[in-house]
Design an enzyme around this catalytic site. Structure first.
Site, short mmCIF file in Angstrom:
data_model
loop_
_atom_site.label_atom_id
_atom_site.label_comp_id
_atom_site.label_asym_id
_atom_site.label_seq_id
_atom_site.Cartn_x
_atom_site.Cartn_y
_atom_site.Cartn_z
N LYS A 251 0.84 -1.19 0.00
CA LYS A 251 0.00 0.00 0.00
C LYS A 251 0.87 1.25 0.00
O LYS A 251 1.97 1.25 0.56
CB LYS A 251 -0.87 0.04 1.27
CG LYS A 251 -1.94 -1.01 1.38
CD LYS A 251 -2.70 -0.83 2.69
CE LYS A 251 -3.75 -1.91 2.88
NZ LYS A 251 -4.88 -1.76 1.94
N ARG A 325 -10.38 -11.33 1.47
CA ARG A 325 -11.28 -12.33 0.89
C ARG A 325 -10.68 -13.73 0.97
O ARG A 325 -11.42 -14.71 0.96
CB ARG A 325 -11.62 -11.95 -0.55
CG ARG A 325 -10.46 -11.95 -1.53
CD ARG A 325 -10.74 -11.13 -2.77
NE ARG A 325 -10.82 -9.71 -2.47
CZ ARG A 325 -11.06 -8.76 -3.36
NH1 ARG A 325 -11.25 -9.09 -4.63
NH2 ARG A 325 -11.10 -7.48 -3.02
#
Length: 482
Positions: A251, A325
């Protein structure tokens, strides 16, 4: 810090608190029962939402809190929270807002307790003075259980906020698991902790793959409230990334800040299970806390790696920052294996949720329209801001891989990212008696944290999003089985 003791009193005449808060409705002339509009005008009291004015009238310490132009349970909840948040230096408060029903009184009690929250943490600060809150019920007919229910719901939110606010160096997956185990006797929940060796042995490739880059390995914590004779079973699955660097798909620095909140879903489902046990809800609740730290090292999962999730599905990892996920898929497969009546997952899953719905509104998706509607309705009833979203059929083909059963993300395509993530999760919800198990997915990426100023009963920092809504859902399922 414990929640202030909550109570109900019939009228302000019965108040022994150090200060009494009165609600004010806005209009051409602000209205507060028992007070002359001219006095309110002289004090600058307008009734504007959350306007708080503290004063002394006839030797009495009082405050006025604005409700805006109408009184609804949510306005009452917000006003009570805003008032208490601004008056935490007072040892005891009486809160007199315009209530007409048990639901109104519950909203005021709950909002007041939520507004009293402050994260104690490691900061040097004076302890809060507030320890008692009495709500004036007036002529409202109030259910005997309302104080206990509001206290337990607020405590669940406080627990979630405390966990999510904890600095990530102090809340590793192992530390989170240890806390749940340490609290088991008090919560009354049974607890099972799968460590990294057991996770690997039992095929939880999502948790292993995400957590293998960290020196602090993953955990899968299962807590269960299983009252004798329960007719229904719901499984809750919570995303618990205790810190998310993005892994090798790193990130940017600005996006990495606040990633300690990426475990808010796991904190929420844990707190809901604790609350359900405290409320003695006659429903079996299993909560899976999918805990991992997504870090960068020589052992991190790489883009292009293929991992095998619980149940045997292979996934090509195209983006290591789409890690939530993967751990949630393991949890959903485990949830399916129990063949419950319903599955609900809560996750700070996608930045796309924030783009679509903003910082305060969660997205709700699922495989059963009626069940999604039920979840949305329950959240709305308690003032949780949610919005139903679709899982379009065209999303599933976007996850096709040439080397595995699925890809975890479509790199370079930013369209409908929240919906694509839900489509991925949908692959791991199985069937019961030949039909898909009713499943709802709540994406709380934005609402889980408040990086701005406090408002209503919501502080800066962790918010405890979805907790009260989930608690209302499971209570409703329990009633429907009675």
């Amino acid at each position: 810090m414990p929640i202030p003791a909550l109570s109900i009193i019939p009228s302000t005449d019965d108040a022994t608190a150090a200060l009494t808060v009165h609600g004010v409705l806005a209009g051409d002339e602000p209205q507060a029962p028992g007070f002359d509009p001219e006095l309110l005008a002289a004090l600058g009291v307008t009734g504007k939402r959350e306007q708080l004015v503290r004063t002394v009238v006839d030797g009495r310490r009082i405050a006025f809190i604005g409700l805006g132009d109408r009184s609804t349970p949510q306005r009452l909840r917000e006003a009570a929270g805003a008032a208490v948040r601004g008056l935490r230096d007072v040892a005891s408060l009486a809160v007199a807002l315009p209530v007409t029903s048990s639901d109104d009184v519950h909203a005021v009690l709950e909002g007041a307790a939520l507004g009293a929250y402050r994260y104690e943490g490691l900061k040097k600060q004076e302890p809060l003075a507030l320890c008692e809150i009495a709500v004036v019920a007036g002529d409202a007919e109030v259910a005997a259980s309302v104080v206990a229910e509001a206290t337990i719901a607020a405590q669940a939110v406080w627990t979630t906020r405390d966990l999510a606010n904890t600095p990530p160096n102090l809340l590793s997956p192992g530390a989170f698991a240890d806390r749940v185990v340490a609290e088991a006797e008090a919560t009354g929940l049974s607890v099972t902790v799968r460590d990294e060796e057991r996770l690997r042995r039992e095929g939880f490739g999502g948790l292993i793959g995400v957590g293998q880059g960290s020196s602090r390995p993953p955990r899968l914590v299962t807590v269960e409230h299983a009252p004798e004779g329960a007719a229904k079973h719901v499984v809750l699955v919570g995303k618990g990334i205790t810190f998310d660097s993005g892994g090798l798909s790193l990130k940017p620095a600005a996006s990495m800040q606040h990633m300690k909140y990426d475990m808010a879903g796991a904190a929420a489902v844990y707190a809901v299970a604790v609350a359900a046990a405290a409320l003695h809800l006659p429903i079996r609740i299993t909560a899976h806390l999918c805990l991992a730290e997504n870090m960068v090292s020589s052992t991190s999962t790489r883009p292009d790696d293929v991992i095998t999730l619980r149940g045997g599905t292979t996934v090509e990892v195209t983006n290591t920052d789409a890690e939530g996920r993967l751990v949630m898929a393991d949890g959903l497969v485990l949830a399916t294996e129990a063949q419950p009546d319903a599955i609900i997952d809560v996750a700070t899953l996608t930045g796309a949720q924030v783009v679509a719905l903003g910082d305060r509104v969660a997205g709700v998706m699922g495989n059963d329209g009626a069940f999604v509607d039920q979840v949305v309705a329950a959240c709305t009833e308690v003032g949780e801001l949610v919005w139903p979203m679709p899982i379009p059929e065209e999303m599933r083909p976007m996850l096709e891989s040439q080397v595995a059963d699925l890809m975890n993300a479509k790199v370079g395509n930013r369209s409908g990212g929240m919906l694509l993530a839900a489509a991925f999760l949908n692959e791991f919800v199985g069937e019961r008696d030949g039909s898909p198990i009713p499943w709802a997915h709540i994406d709380i990426a934005g609402p889980s944290m408040n990086t701005g100023g406090a408002y209503g009963h919501t502080p800066s920092g962790a918010t405890g999003a979805a907790v009260r809504g989930l608690l209302r859902v499971v209570a409703g399922l329990a009633r429907s089985a009675a």
